[in-house]
Design a protein around this motif. Structure first.
Motif, mmCIF file in Angstrom:
data_model
loop_
_atom_site.group_PDB
_atom_site.id
_atom_site.type_symbol
_atom_site.label_atom_id
_atom_site.label_comp_id
_atom_site.label_asym_id
_atom_site.label_seq_id
_atom_site.Cartn_x
_atom_site.Cartn_y
_atom_site.Cartn_z
ATOM 1 N N ALA A 58 76.888 117.789 30.581
ATOM 2 C CA ALA A 58 77.832 116.885 29.909
ATOM 3 C C ALA A 58 79.226 117.063 30.482
ATOM 4 O O ALA A 58 79.946 116.092 30.744
ATOM 5 C CB ALA A 58 77.827 117.156 28.407
ATOM 6 N N LYS A 59 79.593 118.321 30.706
ATOM 7 C CA LYS A 59 80.924 118.605 31.251
ATOM 8 C C LYS A 59 81.082 117.950 32.625
ATOM 9 O O LYS A 59 82.118 117.353 32.923
ATOM 10 C CB LYS A 59 81.104 120.123 31.356
ATOM 11 C CG LYS A 59 82.524 120.565 31.691
ATOM 12 C CD LYS A 59 82.616 122.085 31.738
ATOM 13 C CE LYS A 59 84.036 122.562 31.988
ATOM 14 N NZ LYS A 59 84.113 124.033 32.013
ATOM 15 N N ALA A 60 80.034 118.091 33.422
ATOM 16 C CA ALA A 60 80.083 117.502 34.754
ATOM 17 C C ALA A 60 80.237 115.984 34.678
ATOM 18 O O ALA A 60 80.846 115.361 35.551
ATOM 19 C CB ALA A 60 78.809 117.872 35.527
ATOM 20 N N ASP A 61 79.710 115.427 33.610
ATOM 21 C CA ASP A 61 79.814 113.975 33.427
ATOM 22 C C ASP A 61 81.110 113.563 32.736
ATOM 23 O O ASP A 61 81.280 112.389 32.403
ATOM 24 C CB ASP A 61 78.646 113.463 32.553
ATOM 25 C CG ASP A 61 77.295 113.623 33.252
ATOM 26 O OD1 ASP A 61 77.292 113.889 34.472
ATOM 27 O OD2 ASP A 61 76.263 113.471 32.573
ATOM 28 N N GLY A 62 81.977 114.521 32.497
ATOM 29 C CA GLY A 62 83.189 114.188 31.735
ATOM 30 C C GLY A 62 82.857 113.811 30.307
ATOM 31 O O GLY A 62 83.556 113.032 29.667
ATOM 32 N N ASP A 63 81.791 114.398 29.811
ATOM 33 C CA ASP A 63 81.310 114.012 28.486
ATOM 34 C C ASP A 63 81.153 115.268 27.613
ATOM 35 O O ASP A 63 81.582 116.370 28.005
ATOM 36 C CB ASP A 63 79.964 113.284 28.633
ATOM 37 C CG ASP A 63 79.796 112.154 27.604
ATOM 38 O OD1 ASP A 63 80.347 112.287 26.500
ATOM 39 O OD2 ASP A 63 79.109 111.167 27.934
ATOM 40 N N SER A 64 80.582 115.109 26.453
ATOM 41 C CA SER A 64 80.438 116.240 25.535
ATOM 42 C C SER A 64 79.149 116.110 24.747
ATOM 43 O O SER A 64 78.534 115.039 24.722
ATOM 44 C CB SER A 64 81.627 116.271 24.561
ATOM 45 O OG SER A 64 81.625 115.101 23.760
ATOM 46 N N VAL A 65 78.730 117.205 24.104
ATOM 47 C CA VAL A 65 77.512 117.189 23.287
ATOM 48 C C VAL A 65 77.766 117.836 21.934
ATOM 49 O O VAL A 65 78.702 118.610 21.771
ATOM 50 C CB VAL A 65 76.325 117.912 23.992
ATOM 51 C CG1 VAL A 65 75.840 117.111 25.195
ATOM 52 C CG2 VAL A 65 76.718 119.325 24.390
ATOM 53 N N GLY A 66 76.906 117.523 20.982
ATOM 54 C CA GLY A 66 77.005 118.071 19.624
ATOM 55 C C GLY A 66 75.843 118.986 19.310
ATOM 56 O O GLY A 66 75.058 119.346 20.201
#
Lengths: 364, 364, 364, 364
Positions: D207-215
């Motif tokens: 997720a970090k690599a995608d500029g994103d996040s997870v819950g």
């Protein structure tokens, strides 16, 4: 519970001990966008600060609050506002003996019963009058807001060492319904009669010379308070002011309007006749102290708080030694006010502001 | 908010209006298993009930509470305890005019400001002294529990119409630390001096004959209260008793121990010397009223509450007509006490029991 | 403490036991002058009342509230509003055994631990679902006021016995920002899909035939809630709704917006993009359930509450006999709902109304 | 109101903003004499602190609290305990644009609605996850006291980015009634299955690599909690834990015991049979999560909290420009956690400790 006041809109948390790192307060429930004038606040705190004159302890504290949060560019954020005052001028003296030889008239003994030796006894700990500095930060901020709404709160010394200020009645009472500007705001020793003030100061000096102390009465007026504030039963204006006033150390009584005097009057004397004054409903007298059924009438809110004489005195007193089981004589050393009444005046204004602003900000 | 008291362990909700279907109370936070003696409770309520003698309104109410829940087989369940008293003897008189022509000294006018005409004005509505019957149910239950713990709360008329009962000092103060049994419990007109009591009653009769009313002072003592009860700042014993006492209609002042008298004393006089008494720490005098720093010392808790004269009087008074904008003369018809002080005595005991039981039941 | 909810402006006291004289409620802090339509209130209470159909207990109760005070000519007085519902149709059966042989899934055992045998075990006592009738009086009154302010609160059965209603998403979510009128108000078994509703009812009937019970999920939407309601930290809209929803018996979970589903999403999916819609700021999706940082955004507030299956079942269960120390088999007789979810729908609407009205009435 | 939690015995005031001088807390109502081990507290706070590993923001904060008062020689004084954490590593970046271009999923927009521009937007202000450091000071102190009473509270990551930890059931549930020592205390990424933990970390990195996040979901167990804690209706253990858990940013759901799963079960499955275990009453299963009727049964208290993915993501998102009235694309710069779940684990332990200690310290 205990050191957090939960009002209708405001919650005030007071923390600190006289000789801990700091005393301070958190004021929660403030609307966003209230202006805080720091100079004015500092001037207000200065009225309470010690070390300024002959009737106060020589302990010097600048009482300059540090605002930790809740304030930005001079306006409240709406989130909790916290300010602390560092305790700088503390003495490393031996306060441990306060636990074994409690000072008469102080909370040393009752704190021991309540906290079983874990309380901080130095300088009275959490029971110290120093905590009123924190109360004054909250009150000072709210006084500014009330002033913007034309509500003015002013207190004076109405009696000290048995000497009455004159006139007994607060002038405010006679000009009810109008926009009243009281005459004593900001004074360090606020009285109406300069002569009586002199006599009071002389009485303080006499007591000090005797290693003793004196008490007095502070009278407070809140003028131009809107009618209809207050809730019935447990949360009326009287209940709230009383709850807050008894948080001030040394207060032993409170009365509203004609107060204890009302007990000696007949109904026909004490009842305040309703009249029209410039088209507004007023009362001709103000024996009710501006409060009927716990709710403001629009007349000035008037009350008096009785302060006992400072319990810390140099004269020898009898106490018990809880270790040896012997009765002993105790002479209190240290720096103490021979009369705390003058410095209590802004504190009474502060708690009154808290009580009234709590309802005013509810916007009903 | 308003008519719910939130203490440390107890929450007391008072509801009702003078001429509504009922008045009542819910007491929440009571431990399970407290015994409730119904006869004793009824006897306590009877002391407050009207219609029994020359100083009270002839309105007769049996004041027999109906317990709706929270009580089973004479013991509290631990869940909310609710009791109501039906209002039976209400008069269908015209109370609407109270809104337009407010009675001096009453909450008619301030209730109008607060509730904008939606309040129930009949008989004073929620502001009626009748609500104290509900307070007495709660207080009566708690008095029984305190009594089982050897804590006794008794009040007397210490002053009425300017006449002092004698002796001024409560005997309790002199026998501090011991198990005190006060001498006046249960009386309808509790005074120490029969002679002074006679004079007081004569003063009431005089006022009544004049279509007028008188006020007075109730002194209350809580004996054998454990030391160490109370929280600092806003939730001390004084703060709580004061908050509750001002819920009683007509109270205009409160003082603890030497109270306003302390303001005239020197520290060396007012400070209570600590002494040993049968091995226990006591104070030689009790100017503190058993409270230091808001916390009980183990000495009797002593306070006085000032009651204004009943505002309802037959004599003509001036008021305003809010419809016509004219000032008018008002003669109050109806059944009213020429002095509410005697009936207020059990109410003061009730609120004191609530304040103290709240801390006692916290078990600290 | 316990059965009194203290909100920002409202305090709600719930009292009563299933087989005591009455259940009831006091709502304090209501503004004066709110209209109460009794027919509408009665219709609302009827949705919760038992005895109407195959999924509810045959215990018939009219649930007709008696208003004791605080209401006059159909308007709130501003003083405490108390209403009670008499318990008429109670069975004199032997509930004492609930103390010695606690029913699995019920509060019998924990009430015994908490109240040491003094609780009223009959019908679950204070823990009975019957207490929700009192909650519905308060909620029903507030729903009427919210409706006048164009705020509509409607719940549906979104899942029952593992069967989902369709569509999963509440239509409200798609019409955000507009004035939404939901489609299911007032139904006794509110679902969007009649077909799914049939399947759910069949599942209830199956469980009943098996002497068993089923659970489900209630979804609630509050539409047209103004943005900016809620306080940070402990008193946000989510905190308050959750505190109130867990007062409803059998609730074991709550989720807002995408809820537990959000835990499986990425930020880029779950974040609701801000868009303009008819000039107003809206979000394109409503995964937040209308709440960000505890504060309403103006989008519909959406949450789901999970209900466990009714613990009272006819099938034999294992329990302990606390007198004999033996494990025993227990078959619960009596009248019980095979599924409480349908009757819980108005209760969820009621508590949501309480939570939201509490902030709306604060007028910020 | 708002940022002060009022429990049965404890009151917790949280204050501060992310970029103000400090964040901090006052804990009031603590008994005197509780030991505070500073090293242990520091270790606890370190689990929450940022900057330690790949899943947390690189913002480094020592999070070393300064105790201002209420603590003496390592023991609580019984008076308010206040501690602050200075904000040192703040960036002077331009946060003003957060007001005009609110970040999706954040409180920027709702804070603007609530505080009308006076809020401190920098770093989320009072809504920042940084405030949980203050919560952890209170929780850390209370965890130590609970541990001394043999009550252990431990949480783990039970699900993250859709990946379940194994086993699903908390081992505690199987050893009910005994003295359970959980296996994961103190870990920075607490899971039972190392393999599943690896997969979760990989998902974070993706997720970090995608500029994103997870819950994800945090499961918390409180073991050896005495039975009989909690009050009915609004103040049960579930109500309190829920109220506190929703104070933690990003929480969108909570469930106790079988939670939402219970909604799909039949009564005969979900009911926990009572059994004797070593002479003590236990339940064979723990679908109730140790709570029946809001009151603890003595079985482990078990709940799960759902966390949404971190709203701050680098990927472009749509938002509105409130000045221009245009919709815009927003890319969030700055240091943010790609998943806040691991750092939330000690925060959940902290709020659980607050909820449970509040009742334990009441001593019922």
């Amino acid at each position: 519970m205990s050191s957090i006041f939960c009002g209708k809109t405001l919650r005030l948390s007071i923390f600190g001990e006289s000789h801990a790192a700091a005393v301070g307060m958190t004021l929660d429930g403030l609307p966003a966008g209230l202006a805080v004038d720091m100079e004015e606040l500092q001037a207000f705190l200065k009225r309470r600060a010690p070390g300024q004159n002959e009737w106060s302890t020589p302990r010097k504290e600048e009482d300059m609050p540090e605002f930790l949060c809740g304030l930005k560019n001079g306006y409240t954020c709406g989130t909790p506002l916290t300010a602390i005052i560092r305790n700088k001028n503390t003495r490393s003296g031996d306060y441990a003996e306060l636990r074994t030889r409690p000072r008469p008239g102080h909370a040393d003994y009752t704190a021991e019963l309540r906290y079983h030796g874990f309380q901080d006894p130095a300088g009275g700990g959490h029971f110290s009058g120093r905590l009123t500095a924190a109360i004054c930060i909250a009150g000072g901020i709210l006084l500014q807001e009330l002033e913007r709404r034309n509500i003015q709160i002013t207190a004076r010394i109405s009696r000290l060492a048995g000497i009455d200020d004159e006139p007994k009645a607060f002038p405010a009472e006679r000009e009810a319904g109008g926009c009243i500007r009281l005459k004593t705001p900001g004074q360090l020793f606020p009285v109406f009669s300069a002569e009586r003030g002199e006599a009071m100061r002389a009485a303080i000096a006499d007591a000090k010379a005797d290693g003793d102390s004196v008490g007095g009465v502070v009278e407070c007026v809140a003028a131009n308070v809107p009618g209809g504030l207050g809730d019935p039963m447990f949360d009326g204006i009287e209940n709230r002011i009383a709850q807050l006033v008894f948080a001030v150390p040394a207060v032993k009584g409170i009365e509203f309007g004609s107060g204890f005097g009302a007990a000696d009057m007949r109904g026909s004397e004490n009842n305040d006749a309703f009249v029209f004054h410039n088209g507004a409903v007023c009362t001709e007298t103000n024996n009710s102290g501006g409060i009927l059924g716990g709710i403001t009438s629009g007349m000035p809110v008037v009350f008096r708080a009785a302060f006992k004489p400072t319990p810390s005195i140099a004269r020898p007193q009898r106490t018990v030694n809880m270790e040896t089981g012997e009765e002993e004589s105790l002479s209190i050393r240290g720096r103490h006010d021979p009369c705390i009444v003058p410095r209590a005046v802004p504190v009474i204004e502060a708690v009154t502001a808290i009580a009234i602003a709590d309802f005013v900000l509810a916007g009903e």
